[in-house]
Design a protein around this motif. Structure first.
Motif, PDB file in Angstrom:
ATOM      1  N   GLY A 146       0.782  -1.222   0.000  1.00  0.00           N
ATOM      2  CA  GLY A 146       0.000   0.000   0.000  1.00  0.00           C
ATOM      3  C   GLY A 146       0.815   1.273   0.000  1.00  0.00           C
ATOM      4  O   GLY A 146       0.244   2.372   0.070  1.00  0.00           O
ATOM      5  N   ASN A 323      -5.817  -3.573  12.464  1.00  0.00           N
ATOM      6  CA  ASN A 323      -5.585  -3.892  11.056  1.00  0.00           C
ATOM      7  C   ASN A 323      -4.229  -3.294  10.688  1.00  0.00           C
ATOM      8  O   ASN A 323      -4.130  -2.138  10.325  1.00  0.00           O
ATOM      9  CB  ASN A 323      -6.706  -3.286  10.203  1.00  0.00           C
ATOM     10  CG  ASN A 323      -6.751  -3.879   8.810  1.00  0.00           C
ATOM     11  OD1 ASN A 323      -6.325  -5.010   8.603  1.00  0.00           O
ATOM     12  ND2 ASN A 323      -7.260  -3.120   7.860  1.00  0.00           N
ATOM     13  N   HIS A 325      -0.268  -3.446   8.914  1.00  0.00           N
ATOM     14  CA  HIS A 325       0.407  -3.990   7.733  1.00  0.00           C
ATOM     15  C   HIS A 325       1.859  -3.574   7.543  1.00  0.00           C
ATOM     16  O   HIS A 325       2.568  -4.189   6.746  1.00  0.00           O
ATOM     17  CB  HIS A 325      -0.372  -3.620   6.460  1.00  0.00           C
ATOM     18  CG  HIS A 325      -1.725  -4.239   6.398  1.00  0.00           C
ATOM     19  ND1 HIS A 325      -1.949  -5.503   5.918  1.00  0.00           N
ATOM     20  CD2 HIS A 325      -2.934  -3.773   6.803  1.00  0.00           C
ATOM     21  CE1 HIS A 325      -3.236  -5.800   6.000  1.00  0.00           C
ATOM     22  NE2 HIS A 325      -3.857  -4.763   6.540  1.00  0.00           N
ATOM     23  N   THR A 331       1.544   3.074   4.797  1.00  0.00           N
ATOM     24  CA  THR A 331       0.401   2.526   4.072  1.00  0.00           C
ATOM     25  C   THR A 331      -0.912   2.995   4.679  1.00  0.00           C
ATOM     26  O   THR A 331      -1.027   3.178   5.895  1.00  0.00           O
ATOM     27  CB  THR A 331       0.427   0.986   4.067  1.00  0.00           C
ATOM     28  OG1 THR A 331      -0.717   0.507   3.361  1.00  0.00           O
ATOM     29  CG2 THR A 331       0.406   0.423   5.481  1.00  0.00           C
ATOM     30  N   TYR A 333      -3.447   1.090   4.514  1.00  0.00           N
ATOM     31  CA  TYR A 333      -4.134  -0.138   4.901  1.00  0.00           C
ATOM     32  C   TYR A 333      -4.292  -0.248   6.419  1.00  0.00           C
ATOM     33  O   TYR A 333      -5.192  -0.927   6.911  1.00  0.00           O
ATOM     34  CB  TYR A 333      -3.370  -1.368   4.412  1.00  0.00           C
ATOM     35  CG  TYR A 333      -3.261  -1.537   2.920  1.00  0.00           C
ATOM     36  CD1 TYR A 333      -3.983  -0.734   2.029  1.00  0.00           C
ATOM     37  CD2 TYR A 333      -2.423  -2.514   2.377  1.00  0.00           C
ATOM     38  CE1 TYR A 333      -3.875  -0.909   0.667  1.00  0.00           C
ATOM     39  CE2 TYR A 333      -2.305  -2.693   1.006  1.00  0.00           C
ATOM     40  CZ  TYR A 333      -3.031  -1.885   0.146  1.00  0.00           C
ATOM     41  OH  TYR A 333      -2.917  -2.059  -1.218  1.00  0.00           O
TER      42      TYR A 333
END
Length: 437
Positions: A146, A323, A325, A331, A333
């Motif tokens: 991302g 969540n 990453h 990112t 994400y």
């Protein structure tokens, strides 16, 4: 009996006073949020927690998910803190006949940002054996998931790898009156060329697919420095190390049978990396810390190994699932809730204490990314900031005028007002808590 009754009365008085104070703060904050245009169209979350009374004194969207940006580094910090120990492993090695075989662990400190190189350089200097850099068990993309593809030229987006050196960037320095830069490390000198292209302006640009750098050649009116990431590989790492220590470093693809890399060379105290990561919001250190953590867990450099371990074993008691990453927060994400970040802060302070945490964090009006923000005669904000376009978060410790230490997470996503306007509105909120609780 009389003393016991007085003590109980004292505790009840404190509880009533604290409750009244919380209600007043809540009322004041709700009024500010309601009247502030900065919070009208974006999405805002704020949790303020008193660890002494274990009371959440204010919450707004505490269970909603936000893009944390560099607040992600708080999760990276806690994970590395629990896994790595006091010192950073720089290399694993073993002697084999007339050879010294070593491989990288992901340590970002070699010739980077004034971090110590003494141990690793002494190690290489005192050996008379042939040097072989072993191909590592690096199971990762050089960029995180991302990340913006066109950030490859920015120093904040250096590639990840197993044996970093010079922060995986090339430094270009123009002195006043120069029309060509001084280049460091100098093995890239032959990879730099000039061309007439006014669109380049004062900047150095690397070719996206190769280590070729271009610039506009004209006399600079003042000194400037730019760091540009280079494309990493084992060959490039070996060349850079060889050029620096003045000894040949060769590549070894496979470890000889029955040989174990049983010696570890350490570089820096872990706190020195944590402080740079948190205060300067250093993306490169953050990413490499997760690789270091994964390597210690599994002898494999893969970010998800460290993240999965942290989620299952270190963060499984947070109020909301994270969540997560990457290590730096580059990112979009990543998604965390304000109350989970406050819970993480509680876990960090339980591990190292408020006092040490304050030494590692940026200080409002004094240091790091908050040097020009939240200024006061007496510092009251010790916190990690995080920004991606239209997203800004601030999480850490707030010291009230009455001497209380509060934990907070202030998260903003999809705001459209100017950044300076948003942070002034945030400052008004936090000052209200400082002054009235």
């Amino acid at each position: 009996m009389k003393n016991t009754s007085l003590f109980i009365l004292f505790l009840i008085t404190i509880a009533i006073t604290s409750c009244a104070s919380s209600k007043k703060v809540t009322k004041n904050l709700e009024a500010i949020f309601e009247s502030s245009p900065e919070f009208k169209q974006g999405f805002t979350g704020l949790v303020i927690y008193n660890p002494e009374t274990k009371e959440t004194i204010f919450n707004k969207n505490e269970d909603k998910y936000f893009t944390p940006a560099s607040n992600t580094k708080l999760f990276t910090f806690y994970t590395a803190l629990k896994i790595l120990g006091d010192s950073i492993p720089a290399a694993k090695c073993a002697m084999y006949g007339d050879s010294l075989i070593f491989k990288g662990t992901g340590d970002p400190s070699l010739f980077y940002d004034n971090l110590s190189n003494e141990n690793i350089l002494r190690f290489f200097a005192k050996t008379d054996k042939k040097l072989f850099l072993l191909k590592s068990n690096f199971k990762e993309e050089h960029f995180g998931p991302g990340w913006a593809w066109d950030d490859f030229n920015g120093s904040y987006s250096a590639e990840r790898n197993a044996f970093p050196i010079y922060g995986n960037t090339v430094e270009f320095e123009f002195k006043e009156g120069q029309n060509s830069p001084n280049i460091h490390p100098d093995i890239f000198v032959d990879s730099v060329y000039s061309e007439k292209n006014k669109e380049l302006g004062k900047n150095i640009y690397r070719n996206e697919k190769s280590n070729k750098f271009q610039f506009e050649k004209y006399k600079r009116s003042k000194k400037s420095t730019q760091n540009v990431p280079f494309i990493t590989s084992e060959i490039t790492s070996a060349k850079l190390l060889s050029d620096t220590i003045r000894k040949e470093v060769m590549i070894l693809k496979k470890l000889p049978e029955n040989l174990q890399l049983d010696k570890i060379i350490y570089s820096n105290k872990a706190d020195s990396l944590y402080k740079k990561m948190l205060q300067k919001s250093d993306n490169f250190i953050a990413e490499q810390l997760l690789l270091l953590s994964a390597d210690k867990l599994s002898d494999t450099l893969k970010t998800s190994i460290a993240i999965n371990y942290a989620q299952k074993s270190l963060l499984n008691d947070l109020p909301d699932k994270v969540n997560w990453h990457d290590g730096s927060g580059l990112t979009r994400y990543n998604l965390f809730t304000p109350r989970s970040i406050v819970a993480l802060i509680s876990k960090i302070t339980a591990e190292i204490g408020d006092k040490k945490f304050k030494l590692l964090l940026p200080v409002g009006g004094e240091s790091g990314t908050l040097k020009n923000s939240y200024k006061a005669n007496k510092p009251y904000i010790y916190a990690k900031s995080g920004s991606l376009r239209n997203n800004h978060s601030l999480s850490g410790l707030l010291i009230t005028r009455s001497g209380k230490t509060l934990y907070f997470s202030f998260m903003n996503s999809n705001y459209i007002v100017p950044y300076s306007q948003l942070t002034k509105a945030m400052e008004k909120i936090l000052k209200t808590v400082r002054d009235h609780y």
